[in-house]
Design a protein around this motif. Sequence first.
Motif, PDB file in Angstrom:
ATOM      1  N   TRP A 150       0.833  -1.207   0.000  1.00  0.00           N
ATOM      2  CA  TRP A 150       0.000   0.000   0.000  1.00  0.00           C
ATOM      3  C   TRP A 150       0.866   1.254   0.000  1.00  0.00           C
ATOM      4  O   TRP A 150       0.615   2.195  -0.757  1.00  0.00           O
ATOM      5  CB  TRP A 150      -0.922  -0.011   1.215  1.00  0.00           C
ATOM      6  N   ALA A 151       1.900   1.260   0.828  1.00  0.00           N
ATOM      7  CA  ALA A 151       2.806   2.416   0.865  1.00  0.00           C
ATOM      8  C   ALA A 151       3.476   2.627  -0.493  1.00  0.00           C
ATOM      9  O   ALA A 151       3.664   3.761  -0.940  1.00  0.00           O
ATOM     10  CB  ALA A 151       3.860   2.217   1.953  1.00  0.00           C
ATOM     11  N   LYS A 152       3.820   1.541  -1.148  1.00  0.00           N
ATOM     12  CA  LYS A 152       4.438   1.628  -2.471  1.00  0.00           C
ATOM     13  C   LYS A 152       3.456   2.207  -3.480  1.00  0.00           C
ATOM     14  O   LYS A 152       3.829   3.033  -4.328  1.00  0.00           O
ATOM     15  CB  LYS A 152       4.909   0.250  -2.915  1.00  0.00           C
ATOM     16  N   ALA A 153       2.198   1.801  -3.394  1.00  0.00           N
ATOM     17  CA  ALA A 153       1.182   2.324  -4.305  1.00  0.00           C
ATOM     18  C   ALA A 153       1.004   3.832  -4.106  1.00  0.00           C
ATOM     19  O   ALA A 153       0.908   4.594  -5.076  1.00  0.00           O
ATOM     20  CB  ALA A 153      -0.147   1.596  -4.091  1.00  0.00           C
ATOM     21  N   LEU A 154       0.968   4.273  -2.854  1.00  0.00           N
ATOM     22  CA  LEU A 154       0.826   5.703  -2.569  1.00  0.00           C
ATOM     23  C   LEU A 154       2.016   6.494  -3.098  1.00  0.00           C
ATOM     24  O   LEU A 154       1.860   7.597  -3.628  1.00  0.00           O
ATOM     25  CB  LEU A 154       0.680   5.929  -1.066  1.00  0.00           C
ATOM     26  N   SER A 155       3.201   5.929  -2.945  1.00  0.00           N
ATOM     27  CA  SER A 155       4.402   6.649  -3.371  1.00  0.00           C
ATOM     28  C   SER A 155       4.446   6.835  -4.880  1.00  0.00           C
ATOM     29  O   SER A 155       5.063   7.778  -5.383  1.00  0.00           O
ATOM     30  CB  SER A 155       5.657   5.911  -2.896  1.00  0.00           C
ATOM     31  N   ARG A 156       3.774   5.952  -5.614  1.00  0.00           N
ATOM     32  CA  ARG A 156       3.805   6.037  -7.077  1.00  0.00           C
ATOM     33  C   ARG A 156       2.585   6.735  -7.672  1.00  0.00           C
ATOM     34  O   ARG A 156       2.561   7.013  -8.869  1.00  0.00           O
ATOM     35  CB  ARG A 156       3.896   4.621  -7.664  1.00  0.00           C
ATOM     36  N   ILE A 212      -0.547   1.784 -11.095  1.00  0.00           N
ATOM     37  CA  ILE A 212      -1.625   0.897 -11.521  1.00  0.00           C
ATOM     38  C   ILE A 212      -1.218  -0.558 -11.335  1.00  0.00           C
ATOM     39  O   ILE A 212      -2.019  -1.403 -10.911  1.00  0.00           O
ATOM     40  CB  ILE A 212      -2.016   1.192 -12.983  1.00  0.00           C
ATOM     41  N   THR A 213       0.038  -0.858 -11.631  1.00  0.00           N
ATOM     42  CA  THR A 213       0.537  -2.216 -11.404  1.00  0.00           C
ATOM     43  C   THR A 213       0.458  -2.585  -9.927  1.00  0.00           C
ATOM     44  O   THR A 213       0.000  -3.673  -9.555  1.00  0.00           O
ATOM     45  CB  THR A 213       2.001  -2.342 -11.880  1.00  0.00           C
ATOM     46  N   VAL A 214       0.901  -1.677  -9.065  1.00  0.00           N
ATOM     47  CA  VAL A 214       0.932  -1.960  -7.626  1.00  0.00           C
ATOM     48  C   VAL A 214      -0.477  -2.031  -7.051  1.00  0.00           C
ATOM     49  O   VAL A 214      -0.728  -2.759  -6.088  1.00  0.00           O
ATOM     50  CB  VAL A 214       1.783  -0.916  -6.880  1.00  0.00           C
ATOM     51  N   ALA A 215      -1.436  -1.292  -7.631  1.00  0.00           N
ATOM     52  CA  ALA A 215      -2.826  -1.367  -7.167  1.00  0.00           C
ATOM     53  C   ALA A 215      -3.339  -2.798  -7.286  1.00  0.00           C
ATOM     54  O   ALA A 215      -3.993  -3.321  -6.375  1.00  0.00           O
ATOM     55  CB  ALA A 215      -3.705  -0.415  -7.967  1.00  0.00           C
ATOM     56  N   ARG A 216      -3.055  -3.422  -8.412  1.00  0.00           N
ATOM     57  CA  ARG A 216      -3.474  -4.813  -8.572  1.00  0.00           C
ATOM     58  C   ARG A 216      -2.693  -5.728  -7.629  1.00  0.00           C
ATOM     59  O   ARG A 216      -3.267  -6.645  -7.032  1.00  0.00           O
ATOM     60  CB  ARG A 216      -3.277  -5.263 -10.014  1.00  0.00           C
ATOM     61  N   THR A 217      -1.401  -5.472  -7.492  1.00  0.00           N
ATOM     62  CA  THR A 217      -0.589  -6.277  -6.587  1.00  0.00           C
ATOM     63  C   THR A 217      -1.124  -6.209  -5.164  1.00  0.00           C
ATOM     64  O   THR A 217      -1.107  -7.205  -4.435  1.00  0.00           O
ATOM     65  CB  THR A 217       0.872  -5.796  -6.618  1.00  0.00           C
ATOM     66  N   LEU A 218      -1.600  -5.032  -4.753  1.00  0.00           N
ATOM     67  CA  LEU A 218      -2.165  -4.874  -3.411  1.00  0.00           C
ATOM     68  C   LEU A 218      -3.330  -5.831  -3.204  1.00  0.00           C
ATOM     69  O   LEU A 218      -3.391  -6.547  -2.192  1.00  0.00           O
ATOM     70  CB  LEU A 218      -2.624  -3.433  -3.207  1.00  0.00           C
TER      71      LEU A 218
END
Length: 255
Positions: free
Chosen positions: A122-128, A137-143
């Motif tokens: 989640w922190a990674k998604a926010l940072s990007r 968008i990639t990390v959103a799915r990964t979350l």
Amino acid sequence: MDVEDLPESIIERVTMMEGILIDSATGGSADNRVYEYLRRDFMADDTLKMLLPSFVRTYRNLSAFWPFIKSQAGSYAECRQIISSAFTPIIEHLEGANRAPIDAVAGEALASFDADGVHAVWAKALSRRAADPEGAITVARTLLETVCKRVLDECGIRYGYKDDLPKLYGLAARELNMAPDQHIEEPIRMILGGAMNLVNGIGTLRNRFSDAHAPGGKIPVRPSARHAALAVNMAGAMATFMVETYVQQLGKEGA
């Protein structure tokens, strides 16, 4: 300036770095020692690192930065514009311009559930979200994939290594009594059906716009910060809903 005299505020330090780079690019007297110190400090923070201008992440000192900025601009005014624009995402983030209501709510819920796994994603998604739309968008799915797998692991439910997000969500939703066909009340069925469509939509958005494409692959439309915000915010809301349902249904507080 001695590093001991640097301001304590992060946003003041970021603004100071911006000023140092502008001085360096426009014939002023720039302090390379302070620049290197600030750069090391920011690069050690995963969130700030992703929001830094790419040239800060690339160039460790002002001597290396100078040939780059010289090649990009033909005047001092252009140098200032390039540097200031590049610092906009991190400054807006620190000022709260890019924060959404879900940020704090999801952060608290996901940290209590799995601080090292789910919350880290989640922190990674926010940072990007603002600085790297395709990556966000990639990390959103990964979350969502990470939350589903964690729930299934905790419940002792097996899943395939190659199972995609819709499959993983379907298994987790059924275990959490979140599948539409597990309810007879029409409003609840509609809400849960909408949640399932939302998850599938994030998967589709990721496939069409994210950086998961092979190098050289054509992306029909480049995602913007608003696309990334949509994906990350929706993923955060769904991840929080799943975690809160898990805690309520199974009476667990997380790891």
